[in-house]
Every structure is written in structure tokens, then in C-alpha cells.
Design an enzyme around this catalytic site. Structure first.
Site, short mmCIF file in Angstrom:
data_model
loop_
_atom_site.label_atom_id
_atom_site.label_comp_id
_atom_site.label_asym_id
_atom_site.label_seq_id
_atom_site.Cartn_x
_atom_site.Cartn_y
_atom_site.Cartn_z
N SER A 7 0.84 -1.21 0.00
CA SER A 7 0.00 0.00 0.00
C SER A 7 0.87 1.25 0.00
CB SER A 7 -0.86 -0.03 1.26
OG SER A 7 -1.43 1.23 1.50
N TYR A 60 -2.01 -1.38 11.03
CA TYR A 60 -2.29 -1.85 9.67
C TYR A 60 -1.13 -1.50 8.74
CZ TYR A 60 -3.94 -1.84 4.88
OH TYR A 60 -4.01 -2.05 3.52
N LYS A 94 2.03 -3.82 6.46
CA LYS A 94 2.49 -3.73 5.07
C LYS A 94 4.01 -3.53 5.01
CE LYS A 94 -1.56 -4.40 3.39
NZ LYS A 94 -1.87 -5.78 2.93
P1 NAD Z 1 -11.23 -6.87 1.17
O1 NAD Z 1 -11.47 -6.87 2.65
O2 NAD Z 1 -12.37 -6.62 0.26
O3 NAD Z 1 -10.56 -8.27 0.75
C1 NAD Z 1 -9.70 -8.99 1.60
C2 NAD Z 1 -10.21 -10.43 1.66
O4 NAD Z 1 -9.35 -11.18 2.51
C3 NAD Z 1 -11.62 -10.52 2.25
O5 NAD Z 1 -12.42 -11.27 1.37
C4 NAD Z 1 -11.42 -11.25 3.58
O6 NAD Z 1 -12.52 -12.07 3.90
C5 NAD Z 1 -10.14 -12.02 3.32
N1 NAD Z 1 -9.34 -12.35 4.49
C6 NAD Z 1 -8.91 -11.51 5.46
N2 NAD Z 1 -8.16 -12.18 6.36
C7 NAD Z 1 -8.10 -13.47 5.92
C8 NAD Z 1 -7.48 -14.64 6.41
N3 NAD Z 1 -6.78 -14.65 7.53
N4 NAD Z 1 -7.60 -15.79 5.71
C9 NAD Z 1 -8.35 -15.82 4.57
N5 NAD Z 1 -8.96 -14.75 4.06
C10 NAD Z 1 -8.84 -13.58 4.73
O7 NAD Z 1 -10.04 -5.86 0.90
P2 NAD Z 1 -9.43 -5.31 -0.47
O8 NAD Z 1 -9.73 -3.86 -0.55
O9 NAD Z 1 -9.80 -6.19 -1.59
O10 NAD Z 1 -7.88 -5.44 -0.15
C11 NAD Z 1 -7.09 -6.51 -0.64
C12 NAD Z 1 -5.65 -6.29 -0.21
O11 NAD Z 1 -5.20 -5.03 -0.70
C13 NAD Z 1 -5.44 -6.24 1.30
O12 NAD Z 1 -4.21 -6.87 1.58
C14 NAD Z 1 -5.36 -4.77 1.60
O13 NAD Z 1 -4.62 -4.50 2.75
C15 NAD Z 1 -4.66 -4.26 0.35
N6 NAD Z 1 -4.88 -2.83 0.07
C16 NAD Z 1 -6.17 -2.39 -0.08
C17 NAD Z 1 -6.38 -1.03 -0.33
C18 NAD Z 1 -7.79 -0.48 -0.46
O14 NAD Z 1 -7.97 0.73 -0.34
N7 NAD Z 1 -8.81 -1.31 -0.73
C19 NAD Z 1 -5.29 -0.15 -0.44
C20 NAD Z 1 -4.00 -0.65 -0.30
C21 NAD Z 1 -3.82 -2.01 -0.04
#
Ligand code: NAD
Ligand code: UDP
Length: 340
Positions: free
Chosen positions: A126, A151, A155
Site C-alpha cells: 500500500s 495496519y 504492510k
Molecule cells: P477486502 O477486505 O475486500 O478483501 C480482503 C479479503 O481477505 C476478504 O475477502 C477477507 O474475507 C479475506 N481475508 C482476510 N483475512 C483473511 C485470512 N486470515 N484468511 C483468509 N482470508 C482472509 O479488501 P481489499 O480492498 O480487496 O484489499 C485486498 C488487499 O489489498 C489487502 O491486503 C489490503 O490491505 C490491500 N490494500 C487495499 C487497499 C484499499 O484501499 N482497498 C489499499 C491498499 C492495499
């Protein structure tokens, strides 16, 4: 057909990436514990691509269950590791939940990849790793700053764990993708972001306020040292982001070794007010807002220099902002219809 494991694949970015991978000819296996998503997205993926990915309900922190799932999918050529908790505020309240879920989960995935000799991993990082940057736009070489939340730490530490594993195992390769602010939904309206409860992020807050689910959008701060006083972010379409994962994977599958790191953004910053105005222009819907105090921990301005992804991966953000905002609105209307 090459198999790819997507952890967190029923989530927001994971489901769009599953579509992009299937459309590029990969076979997708989704691992997810459904802590922040439902299997509805699998149906959405199927409606878009004609294929429902295989799904394994599993928690990445459960090593023995994960090992079992990997043993049944040991023919996979790569893993995209999205699975993580992502609510910044909650991570401050519950740091151990975040360290355990995000880091134990990552370590278990890396362990299974080593045991079953699956060489390539894409790790969801991120822009939060840059903290409050001293220069803009940020490149991948901009020094990282101390993270402002547990959080964010997951990362920073997650990137280090991946780097150390690759350094110790010459058969392993990795791509660290630093997302800026993903927004929007698939143009079909069949998959999108599904925040549970009150959204923390700006885009779902805008669409829920536009839909009348929230009475008013609170804009955090108008006294920043930016041209209009509002915070600036680099909002990237989730479908562009998904395409970058396919490019990153293909780059590793075609033999690029070691660890590569890429910023994924558009290269253009928008202020909160510019985004609200752009939403109105794109959808015809005005969002009621009030200006309130700054939110703790907010970075005043950040946007990406994404030229490295353009040069190495031949990837660029393509979707115009107006289309992205329209897709976010379409998804909001569709999900409202599903609930009523
Ligand atoms: P999201 O919450 O929609 O998707 C994450 C998925 O991981 C969910 O379906 C959740 O059920 C699953 N999950 C969480 N912990 C788990 C575990 N221990 N075992 C199995 N499944 C698990 O989030 P997103 O927005 O799709 O984000 C995806 C990735 O991108 C994450 O790593 C997040 O930190 C990163 N990210 C997201 C953003 C954003 O703004 N959306 C920005 C930067 C980084
Ligand atoms: N923001 C806002 N009101 C909200 C949510 C967010 O004004 O209800 C602002 C926030 O201050 C930041 C920008 O919108 O400047 C993007 O916030 P978001 O939480 O979506 O992303 P991040 O802060 O993680 O970049």
C-alpha cells in the site's frame, strides 16, 4: 491452463483480479475465510466470465488447513496474496488481531509456497508505506516512513518478510504492489466493493450518501497546505489495478527473478472536493457534505509516480475517472436493489 491461487479472492480487489486472470486464460482458485466478503462475488465473477472460480473457505492463519489446501493445489504456478484486514482505525484498537491476521497469514502462505515449490508471489502492499512523503510524486525509491498504524506496519513488515524469504530461497520470486486508492467497480455492475457497516473510505461513503443511506458526507479538513485546502489522493480504478496483477504475474512467469516493487496509481492527484465534484459531473448526483475537523493520521497529499510499472510491466492506468465514478455508482445502485 496455468493455475493461480488468490487468497482474499472473494474480496474487493481480489474478485476483480479473478476476472482479469480468467479473461487472460488463467485458472483461478480462491482461498478466503469470508471475514470481510461473501461468496456472492463468485457468482458475479461467473456472470462476467462464464466461469465460477474454485473456492476454498479457509483462514490463512490456520497452517494445517492451509497446508492441506495447498497440497491439493500444488500445481499452481503462483499466488496472489490479498488476504488481510484493512481497517486502519480498527487496527489501532486491535493491533494483535492485525499483526496476527496479516503477518501470520502471510508467513503461512510463504511457508506453504516453499514446501510445495510454488515460486511466484504477488503481495498486496500500500501507499501507506510512504507515510507522509517529503517529495511528490513518490517513486518506489522514495524512503519509507514509519507507519502511522498497526495496519500500515503490517504492510511495511510484510514487504520485509517477503524480501527476506526471496533472499533465502533462490527459487522464489516476488512482486510487491503498492496500491494507491482503489475505487470503482466492474463496469457490468456484478462485482464491487462491499464495505460492512459504516465505510471508512471516501468512495463508498460518497456513493452511500448519494444513495441516501448516509445523510451527509463529512469532509475531513479544508486547511491543508494544498491548492484548495483539501487532502489529495491518487484514485485508481480497480479494474486497472486488477490488470496490473496479471502483468506482474506474467513478468515473473516469463523469468524475472528476485523482488520487484511497483507503485500502482494514475500519477494524478485529486483533492477530496475535486472528487466530489467529479462524481456529480459523472453521475448527475450531488452529494451533501459538511466540512469537519481533520481526521487523525491523514496524510495531506500523496500521489504516485508509476513510470516503473509502465516501463517494466507495460502497464498504465487507463480508465477515465468519470467511468470509474459511474461504475462505483452503478454498483451502489445494484447492491441497494439486492438488499431491498
Ligand atoms: P477486502 O477486505 O475486500 O478483501 C480482503 C479479503 O481477505 C476478504 O475477502 C477477507 O474475507 C479475506 N481475508 C482476510 N483475512 C483473511 C485470512 N486470515 N484468511 C483468509 N482470508 C482472509 O479488501 P481489499 O480492498 O480487496 O484489499 C485486498 C488487499 O489489498 C489487502 O491486503 C489490503 O490491505 C490491500 N490494500 C487495499 C487497499 C484499499 O484501499 N482497498 C489499499 C491498499 C492495499
Ligand atoms: N475522507 C473524507 N471523508 C470520509 C472519508 C475520507 O473526507 O468520510 C477523506 C480523507 O480525509 C482522505 C481521503 O478522503 O483525505 C481519502 O480517504 P480514504 O480513507 O478513502 O483513503 P486513505 O486515507 O487511506 O488514503
Amino acid at each position: 491452463m496455468q493455475n493461480i491461487i488468490i487468497t482474499g479472492g472473494t474480496g474487493y480487489i481480489g474478485s476483480h483480479t479473478a476476472v482479469a486472470l480468467q479473461e487472460s486464460g488463467f485458472k483461478v482458485v480462491v482461498f478466503d475465510n469470508l471475514s470481510n466478503s461473501t461468496t456472492d462475488s463468485l457468482y458475479g465473477i461467473e456472470r462476467i466470465t462464464g466461469t465460477r472460480p474454485e473456492f476454498v473457505q479457509i483462514d490463512c492463519t490456520d497452517l494445517s488447513a492451509l497446508r492441506d489446501a495447498f497440497s491439493r493445489h500444488s500445481d499452481a504456478v503462483g499466488v496472489i496474496h490479498f488476504a488481510a484486514l484493512k481497517a486502519v482505525g480498527e487496527s489501532v484498537q486491535r493491533p494483535l488481531l492485525y499483526y496476527r491476521n496479516n503477518l501470520v497469514g502471510l508467513m503461512n502462505v510463504l511457508l506453504c509456497m516453499t514446501e510445495f515449490e510454488i515460486p511466484s508471489i504477488v503481495f498486496s502492499s500500500s501507499a501507506t508505506v510512504y507515510g507522509v512523503p517529503e517529495t511528490l510524486p513518490v517513486t518506489e525509491d522514495t524512503p519509507l516512513q514509519p507507519a502511522t498504524s498497526p495496519y500500515g506496519q503490517t504492510k511495511v513488515i510484510g514487504e520485509t518478510i517477503v524480501r527476506d524469504c526471496v533472499a533465502a530461497n533462490p527459487k522464489m520470486r516476488a512482486t510487491l504492489l503498492r496500491y494507491f486508492n482503489p475505487i470503482g467497480a466492474h463496469p457490468s455492475g456484478f462485482i464491487g466493493e462491499n464495505p460492512s457497516g459504516i465505510p471508512n473510505n471516501l468512495m463508498p461513503y460518497i456513493t452511500q450518501t448519494a444513495a441516501g443511506i448516509r445523510p451527509i458526507l463529512r469532509v475531513f479538513g479544508n486547511d491543508y497546505d494544498t491548492p484548495d485546502g483539501f487532502c489529495i489522493r491518487d484514485y485508481i480504478d480497480v479494474n486497472d489495478l486488477a490488470a496490473a496483477h496479471v502483468a506482474a504475474l506474467n513478468n515473473m512467469l516469463s523469468g524475472t527473478d528476485g523482488v520487484s516493487t511497483f507503485n500502482l496509481g494514475t500519477g494524478r492527484g485529486y483533492s477530496v472536493m475535486e472528487l466530489i465534484d467529479a462524481f456529480r459531473d459523472a453521475t448527475g448526483v450531488s452529494v451533501p457534505y459538511e466540512i469537519v475537523a481533520r481526521r487523525d493520521g491523514d496524510v495531506p497529499a500523496i500521489w504516485a509516480d508509476a513510470t516503473s510499472a509502465a516501463k517494466v510491466l507495460n502497464w498504465r492506468a487507463k480508465v477515465p475517472l468519470s467511468n470509474t465514478l459511474q461504475s462505483a455508482w452503478r454498483w451502489q445502485i445494484n447492491s441497494g436493489e439486492k438488499k431491498s
